[in-house]
Motif scaffolding. Structure first.
Motif, PDB file in Angstrom:
ATOM      1  N   ARG A  65     -22.096   5.084   0.795  1.00 35.89           N
ATOM      2  CA  ARG A  65     -23.008   6.155   0.413  1.00 35.89           C
ATOM      3  C   ARG A  65     -24.620   5.958   1.060  1.00 35.89           C
ATOM      4  N   VAL A  66     -25.277   7.143   1.384  1.00 30.62           N
ATOM      5  CA  VAL A  66     -26.665   6.804   1.870  1.00 30.62           C
ATOM      6  C   VAL A  66     -27.344   7.908   1.301  1.00 30.62           C
ATOM      7  N   ILE A  67     -28.336   7.500   0.562  1.00 35.08           N
ATOM      8  CA  ILE A  67     -29.400   8.304  -0.218  1.00 35.08           C
ATOM      9  C   ILE A  67     -30.773   8.576   0.596  1.00 35.08           C
ATOM     10  N   THR A  68     -31.174   9.588   1.005  1.00 38.19           N
ATOM     11  CA  THR A  68     -32.327   9.825   1.811  1.00 38.19           C
ATOM     12  C   THR A  68     -33.489   9.600   1.081  1.00 38.19           C
ATOM     13  N   SER A  69     -34.503   8.910   1.424  1.00 37.89           N
ATOM     14  CA  SER A  69     -35.798   8.850   0.669  1.00 37.89           C
ATOM     15  C   SER A  69     -36.877   9.489   1.351  1.00 37.89           C
ATOM     16  N   GLY A  70     -37.703  10.490   0.942  1.00 36.66           N
ATOM     17  CA  GLY A  70     -38.664  11.078   1.553  1.00 36.66           C
ATOM     18  C   GLY A  70     -40.091  10.318   1.317  1.00 36.66           C
ATOM     19  N   ALA A  71     -39.893   9.251   0.558  1.00 38.84           N
ATOM     20  CA  ALA A  71     -41.006   8.105   0.092  1.00 38.84           C
ATOM     21  C   ALA A  71     -40.782   6.902   0.868  1.00 38.84           C
ATOM     22  N   GLY A  72     -41.782   6.331   1.235  1.00 43.38           N
ATOM     23  CA  GLY A  72     -41.475   4.818   1.625  1.00 43.38           C
ATOM     24  C   GLY A  72     -42.771   4.021   1.485  1.00 43.38           C
ATOM     25  N   VAL A  73     -43.263   3.365   2.577  1.00 43.53           N
ATOM     26  CA  VAL A  73     -44.268   2.290   2.309  1.00 43.53           C
ATOM     27  C   VAL A  73     -45.461   3.028   1.786  1.00 43.53           C
ATOM     28  N   ARG A  74     -46.082   4.083   2.269  1.00 42.38           N
ATOM     29  CA  ARG A  74     -47.191   4.601   1.885  1.00 42.38           C
ATOM     30  C   ARG A  74     -47.246   4.892   0.094  1.00 42.38           C
ATOM     31  N   CYS A 117     -27.890 -13.641   2.296  1.00 43.22           N
ATOM     32  CA  CYS A 117     -29.165 -13.949   1.561  1.00 43.22           C
ATOM     33  C   CYS A 117     -28.783 -14.229  -0.091  1.00 43.22           C
ATOM     34  N   GLY A 118     -27.736 -14.270  -0.403  1.00 43.47           N
ATOM     35  CA  GLY A 118     -27.287 -14.756  -1.821  1.00 43.47           C
ATOM     36  C   GLY A 118     -27.030 -13.678  -2.635  1.00 43.47           C
ATOM     37  N   TYR A 119     -27.364 -12.292  -2.384  1.00 40.47           N
ATOM     38  CA  TYR A 119     -27.151 -11.255  -3.328  1.00 40.47           C
ATOM     39  C   TYR A 119     -25.873 -10.377  -2.763  1.00 40.47           C
ATOM     40  N   GLU A 120     -25.212  -9.786  -3.863  1.00 37.58           N
ATOM     41  CA  GLU A 120     -24.091  -8.895  -3.548  1.00 37.58           C
ATOM     42  C   GLU A 120     -24.863  -7.683  -2.690  1.00 37.58           C
ATOM     43  N   ILE A 121     -23.949  -7.422  -1.830  1.00 37.66           N
ATOM     44  CA  ILE A 121     -24.542  -6.013  -0.908  1.00 37.66           C
ATOM     45  C   ILE A 121     -23.923  -4.828  -1.715  1.00 37.66           C
ATOM     46  N   PRO A 122     -24.761  -3.902  -2.145  1.00 39.91           N
ATOM     47  CA  PRO A 122     -24.421  -2.708  -2.940  1.00 39.91           C
ATOM     48  C   PRO A 122     -23.740  -1.775  -1.955  1.00 39.91           C
ATOM     49  N   ASN A 123     -22.950  -0.699  -2.516  1.00 38.73           N
ATOM     50  CA  ASN A 123     -22.258   0.044  -1.536  1.00 38.73           C
ATOM     51  C   ASN A 123     -23.085   1.216  -0.884  1.00 38.73           C
ATOM     52  N   THR A 124     -24.437   1.318  -1.687  1.00 39.92           N
ATOM     53  CA  THR A 124     -25.265   2.582  -1.438  1.00 39.92           C
ATOM     54  C   THR A 124     -26.460   1.730  -0.827  1.00 39.92           C
ATOM     55  N   ILE A 125     -27.060   2.611   0.148  1.00 39.42           N
ATOM     56  CA  ILE A 125     -28.231   2.436   1.134  1.00 39.42           C
ATOM     57  C   ILE A 125     -29.158   3.450   0.725  1.00 39.42           C
ATOM     58  N   VAL A 126     -30.333   3.267   0.201  1.00 37.64           N
ATOM     59  CA  VAL A 126     -31.467   4.364   0.261  1.00 37.64           C
ATOM     60  C   VAL A 126     -32.263   4.256   1.756  1.00 37.64           C
ATOM     61  N   GLY A 127     -32.060   5.244   2.312  1.00 38.46           N
ATOM     62  CA  GLY A 127     -32.749   5.299   3.870  1.00 38.46           C
ATOM     63  C   GLY A 127     -34.205   5.576   4.015  1.00 38.46           C
ATOM     64  N   ILE A 128     -34.791   4.887   4.428  1.00 41.85           N
ATOM     65  CA  ILE A 128     -36.411   5.034   4.649  1.00 41.85           C
ATOM     66  C   ILE A 128     -36.795   5.266   6.238  1.00 41.85           C
ATOM     67  N   GLY A 129     -37.645   5.966   6.319  1.00 36.23           N
ATOM     68  CA  GLY A 129     -38.243   6.338   7.797  1.00 36.23           C
ATOM     69  C   GLY A 129     -37.523   7.459   8.645  1.00 36.23           C
TER      70      GLY A 129
END
Length: 490
Positions: free
Chosen positions: A282-291, A192-204
């Motif tokens: 690393r994964v960070i869990t998000s309790g917040a999302g689209v809403r 996509c042209g952007y460097e992939i970070p080593n951290t994901i924020v997981g939603i859902g």
């Protein structure tokens, strides 16, 4: 913006609603969260994407109940969006028209990029991290938002989802084809042209369910999903155990909840493939999302979609609802800074603890509003569960403990044992406990005295603008860190 706002998100698998109450210009709090697993996309991917009658009726019935809740809570604004299932369905207009005609509700079908954007808005405003990519696994699609320095740089939506993967591949036991399909779609993210970070924020729901299992397996002391983070390398064995489980009983024995049994394997398969292909650490869990993202996009429309610098929505919301006197809170905050700064040559604490001490000093009295007796304990419990957004778990637990031990005596090691893995070193907690205790003692008659501090030869001189008997009488009862002496002057 309306004081009370309802946001409804119709996903392929679940329909979710949040009702949020605004307490000041940028602050808000959650007053209702409702979820219904309507599975509106059930059977559609086997039928050229068309929504089926029974799932549509389930969704309609749930919407009716959601609107009843919203009305009872006196919500003045309702925003309803639909994602993958409805944007893919050739017959979506049938459902949209029925809802509009019979329930008076207009549903906005958003595209995948917009869905990814809303997830990104929620994560960058409500989580404490600077560089990450969000991953939101739904029933029909998975969204990615690249976030760096509080800015969304790129949004991508891929046709990868638990229901879609199940109907196209898992029902046929064609796991190799499923893997090839996901990897092919992920090429768009990788290039996509952007460097992939080593951290994901997981939603859902899938990612939250996985985080709950990981928390249980690691005996994690805090029962809070939002902000929970973990190493992928150390926990990949849990993903493998889920994928290797033979039946529902095996899944439940791993900690999978009943309502997740039917989609957890597909979701785990998708997420594991993403983690491995993007080399996420690393994964960070998000309790917040689209809403929450939709709400924030509206709330912050004149602020470039981000909160002002140094603004914390959780702290502001708590103060809006529970502080006894704003002037007292401000005084305690200023005094906390002064005490921290003058003692810096002795305690040598990181600057982040200065801010946590200020927050604890401002919030210490909210337990009194709940119940005057044992107010410190009341505040401790409330802080652990009430600082919902923009706090690391370690920061949340530290603030709660600073308040709990804002007493004349310092905490003992045994007092910190339960949350030890989330707290700073014992000596740090003793210093923070002492500083807030001194802060509260200085203003215990609530007269907000002018005070100056001076540190010389490990002796702290506290110079008051007038004699205050309560301080002079109690100062000798205050337990002090080793090597420090305190003297009151007036």
């Amino acid at each position: 913006m309306a004081k009370i706002t309802t946001i409804i998100d119709i996903g392929s698998n679940s329909m979710r609603m949040v009702v949020l109450e605004k307490s000041s210009r940028f602050a808000f709090n959650l007053i209702n969260e409702t979820r219904s697993r309507v599975k509106i996309s059930e059977g559609c991917y086997e039928n050229n994407g068309n929504l089926q009658e029974a799932p549509m009726q389930r969704a309609f019935n749930s919407l009716q109940s959601f609107l009843n809740i919203s009305k009872a809570l006196k919500s003045r604004k309702i925003i309803c969006v639909a994602t993958s299932a409805l944007r893919d369905a050739p017959n979506a207009k049938v459902f949209l028209q029925k809802v509009k005609n019979e329930l008076g509700l207009s549903i906005k079908v958003i595209d995948g990029v917009k869905e990814a954007y809303y997830g990104g808005v929620a994560a960058l405003n409500l989580l404490h991290d600077n560089e990450f990519v969000t991953v939101d696994i739904g029933g029909g699609s998975t969204e990615f938002a690249f976030v760096k320095n509080r800015k969304i740089e790129k949004c991508i939506s891929l046709n990868i989802g638990t229901v879609r993967i199940n109907e196209l591949f898992f029902k046929k036991n064609d796991f190799e084809a499923a893997k090839r399909y996901i990897l092919e779609k992920l090429e768009e993210v990788l290039h996509c042209g952007y460097e992939i970070p080593n951290t994901i924020v997981g939603i859902g729901g899938t990612i939250r369910a996985l985080s709950r299992i990981i928390m249980a397996k690691n005996s994690y002391p805090l029962d809070i999903l939002h902000g929970f983070n973990y190493s992928t390398d150390l926990n990949m064995y849990i993903y493998d155990a889920i994928l290797e489980a033979k039946d529902c009983l095996s899944l439940k024995s791993l900690g999978v909840k009943k309502e997740r049994v039917d989609t957890i394997k597909e979701g785990t398969f998708i997420f594991k493939t993403i983690l491995e292909e993007l080399q996420i650490k690393r994964v960070i869990t998000s309790g917040a999302g689209v809403r929450e993202g939709i709400y924030l996009d509206d709330l912050l429309r004149n602020s470039n979609g981000i909160f002002p610098a140094n603004f914390n929505v959780s702290v502001r919301s708590m103060l809006d609802r529970f502080e006894i006197d704003p002037k007292q809170s401000s005084y305690f905050g200023r005094n906390a800074k002064a005490i921290f700064d003058v003692l810096a040559p002795l305690h040598n604490l990181n600057e982040k603890y200065r801010q946590l001490l200020v927050i604890a000093s401002k919030l210490h009295s909210i337990g009194t509003v709940l119940n005057f007796y044992k107010s410190n304990d009341n505040t401790f419990d409330f802080i652990l569960n009430g600082l919902n957004y923009d706090f690391l778990h370690s920061s949340r637990v530290t603030v709660a403990h600073i308040i709990k031990f804002s007493k004349k005596s310092l905490p003992k090691r045994k007092d910190l044992k339960e949350y030890e893995q989330l707290l700073p070193d014992f000596e740090v907690m003793q210093w923070l406990s002492f500083m807030i205790s001194l802060n509260l003692m200085i203003n215990q008659d609530m007269s907000m005295p002018n005070v100056k501090y001076n540190l010389k030869n490990n002796k702290l001189r506290v110079c008051l603008d007038r004699p205050i008997f309560m301080i002079e009488n109690d100062i000798d009862k205050l337990e002090i860190p080793k090597g420090l002496k305190v003297k009151i002057y007036s």
